[in-house]
Write an enzyme that holds these catalytic residues in place. Structure first.
Site, mmCIF file in Angstrom:
data_model
loop_
_atom_site.group_PDB
_atom_site.id
_atom_site.type_symbol
_atom_site.label_atom_id
_atom_site.label_comp_id
_atom_site.label_asym_id
_atom_site.label_seq_id
_atom_site.Cartn_x
_atom_site.Cartn_y
_atom_site.Cartn_z
ATOM 1 N N ASP A 112 -1.696 34.676 -0.375
ATOM 2 C CA ASP A 112 -1.665 33.284 0.082
ATOM 3 C C ASP A 112 -2.707 32.514 -0.722
ATOM 4 O OD1 ASP A 112 0.302 33.635 2.054
ATOM 5 O OD2 ASP A 112 -1.185 34.274 3.532
ATOM 6 N N ASP A 132 6.199 30.910 1.929
ATOM 7 C CA ASP A 132 6.004 30.357 3.274
ATOM 8 C C ASP A 132 6.510 28.919 3.351
ATOM 9 O OD1 ASP A 132 4.679 32.724 4.011
ATOM 10 O OD2 ASP A 132 2.706 31.902 3.517
#
Length: 158
Positions: A112, A132
């Site tokens: 991330d 995401d």
């Protein structure tokens, strides 16, 4: 139909490329400010699902992701023909699901790197990635499609 698969493939490629750039060029925990204090790149790893839930349950993620991929492909071929928004939403979700699935299977964790601060409520949104974002956009597109489709069905009945 192939254009939709191309969209999913493009999302997977962009997701994996951006994650590779982060891993290659940033130290874990390093932050690069883009728009202080609202937006930054932040090298982070997530061994769980959204917001770190179910950390370390890779077998569960594998089963769920495979089931989701099968479901998406089924709906794409059996239910979405002639419904471009539904087709698009499914393929955007597919691209996001595959992007994070690759991370979990190859690295045992998801990379991330997008950190966002929502200033109105001073909330640091959980760090996320391209996959995401694609999952979120795909779900929003699907909700829009469902609302639109229901309105069209009501018009037919009336």
């Amino acid at each position: 139909m192939f254009i939709y698969y191309g969209i999913a493939l493009l999302i997977v490629a962009l997701d994996q490329w951006t994650k590779w750039l982060v891993m290659k060029n940033m130290e874990l925990g390093e932050r690069i400010i883009l728009a202080d204090p609202y937006l930054a790149w932040l090298s982070h790893r997530n061994r769980g699902a959204a917001w770190g839930m179910l950390e370390g349950q890779m077998w569960l993620f594998a089963i769920i992701t495979i089931a989701v991929i099968i479901g998406i492909l089924y709906y794409f071929h059996a239910q979405a023909k002639g419904k471009p928004l539904f087709q698009l939403s499914l393929m955007v979700i597919l691209g996001g699901a595959i992007g994070n699935f690759i991370d979990r299977m190859l690295r045992g964790e998801v990379v991330d790197f997008i950190a966002v601060l929502i200033p109105i409520i001073n909330y640091e949104f959980p760090i996320f990635n391209v996959a995401d974002a694609a999952l979120t956009v795909g779900v929003v597109l699907m909700i829009i499609f469902i609302i639109y489709d229901e309105k069209q069905e009501k018009k037919k009945v009336s």
